[in-house]
Design an enzyme around this catalytic site. Structure first.
Site, mmCIF file in Angstrom:
data_model
loop_
_atom_site.group_PDB
_atom_site.id
_atom_site.type_symbol
_atom_site.label_atom_id
_atom_site.label_comp_id
_atom_site.label_asym_id
_atom_site.label_seq_id
_atom_site.Cartn_x
_atom_site.Cartn_y
_atom_site.Cartn_z
ATOM 1 N N ASN A 112 0.853 -1.186 0.000
ATOM 2 C CA ASN A 112 0.000 0.000 0.000
ATOM 3 C C ASN A 112 0.886 1.232 0.000
ATOM 4 O OD1 ASN A 112 -2.256 1.683 0.251
ATOM 5 N ND2 ASN A 112 -2.215 1.608 2.494
ATOM 6 N N HIS A 114 1.000 5.259 1.252
ATOM 7 C CA HIS A 114 0.320 6.152 2.206
ATOM 8 C C HIS A 114 0.987 7.525 2.143
ATOM 9 C CE1 HIS A 114 -1.939 7.345 5.740
ATOM 10 N NE2 HIS A 114 -0.823 7.804 6.254
ATOM 11 N N SER A 141 4.964 6.860 2.208
ATOM 12 C CA SER A 141 5.486 5.550 2.637
ATOM 13 C C SER A 141 4.846 4.451 1.798
ATOM 14 C CB SER A 141 5.123 5.288 4.112
ATOM 15 O OG SER A 141 5.551 6.356 4.940
ATOM 16 N N ASP A 150 -2.311 0.795 8.312
ATOM 17 C CA ASP A 150 -1.006 1.365 7.942
ATOM 18 C C ASP A 150 0.095 0.937 8.910
ATOM 19 O OD1 ASP A 150 -2.850 4.327 7.110
ATOM 20 O OD2 ASP A 150 -2.192 2.721 5.774
HETATM 21 C C1 GRF Z 1 -2.610 8.746 -2.866
HETATM 22 O O1 GRF Z 1 -1.816 9.843 -2.440
HETATM 23 C C2 GRF Z 1 -2.643 7.682 -1.799
HETATM 24 O O2 GRF Z 1 -1.450 7.590 -1.061
HETATM 25 C C3 GRF Z 1 -3.759 8.167 -0.921
HETATM 26 O O3 GRF Z 1 -4.734 8.685 -1.791
HETATM 27 C C4 GRF Z 1 -4.075 9.143 -2.976
HETATM 28 C C5 GRF Z 1 -4.751 8.491 -4.145
HETATM 29 O O4 GRF Z 1 -4.387 9.173 -5.298
HETATM 30 N N1 GRF Z 1 -4.310 7.095 -0.111
HETATM 31 P P1 GRF Z 1 -4.667 8.524 -6.759
HETATM 32 O O5 GRF Z 1 -6.064 7.923 -6.718
HETATM 33 O O6 GRF Z 1 -3.612 7.488 -6.991
HETATM 34 O O7 GRF Z 1 -4.540 9.711 -7.672
#
Ligand code: GRF
Length: 194
Positions: A112, A114, A141, A150
């Site tokens: 994942n 984050h 991360s 997370d």
């Molecule tokens: C990313 O920054 C991810 O880390 C967070 O939400 C955002 C999603 O962006 N959970 P996208 O849908 O990949 O443009």
């Protein structure tokens, strides 16, 4: 060039605009890319699904509201993933916790991304929480997914400066510019090794 059939199959889970998915798809155009995206699953009709559909990559929407309860949704998500049969599952802006069925089937092979420097600011509002706390440096991360929020093993991180003029949106956009190459690099490394 790695022949397409020897590329490691990767499935991506999204909930939003899919800019991280788009980065993974762009990188998969490289002749030496060790992975191929075999499918994209979303928990809603996310606009990011268009990135996959434009390339003829299978997509599926598994809505929580289409199932009687959370365990049924967890099972449906795991069945959809089994149909794709990936070696690696990438959560790229997927805004739900994956439940036991997916963890049991792909535990240790789910990552994942984050938008904060874990263990700081876990959860659904990492960018907003970092900004509100007044940190001068935040970041992104890439972690292994476990049963926590997370809490999985950290695989890679990148710092991102916070500007006094930042809003949640401007900061998140700057974080995404660091996040996308970091995620691609981790997926390339994990799939080249498999
Ligand atoms: C990313 O920054 C991810 O880390 C967070 O939400 C955002 C999603 O962006 N959970 P996208 O849908 O990949 O443009």
């Amino acid at each position: 060039m790695r022949h397409p059939v020897t590329r490691t199959p990767v499935a991506v889970l999204i909930s939003g605009t899919g800019s991280n998915l788009a980065a993974l798809l762009r990188a998969a155009q490289d002749q030496d890319c060790p992975y191929t995206v075999v499918g994209v699953i979303a928990d809603r009709d996310a606009s990011g699904l268009e990135h996959a559909r434009a390339e003829g990559i299978p997509t599926e929407v598994v809505r929580l509201g289409d199932h009687p309860d959370r365990p049924a949704w967890d099972q449906a998500l795991a069945r959809a993933m089994a149909r794709l049969d990936p070696q690696l599952v990438v959560l790229a802006g997927f805004m739900k916790l994956v439940g036991p069925p997916l963890l049991e089937a792909y535990g240790g092979r789910i990552i994942n991304t984050h938008p904060a420097l874990l263990p700081s600011f876990p959860g659904a509002h990492g960018v907003r929480d970092a900004l509100a706390h007044g940190v001068k440096v935040t970041g992104v991360s890439v972690i292994e997914v476990d049963a926590g929020v997370d809490t999985g093993r950290i695989l890679a991180q990148a710092p991102v400066e916070v500007l006094d003029t930042d809003t949640e949106e401007s900061l998140h956009e700057r974080i995404k510019r660091a996040e996308q190459p970091l995620l691609v690099d981790v997926v390339r490394r994990l799939t080249a090794a498999s």
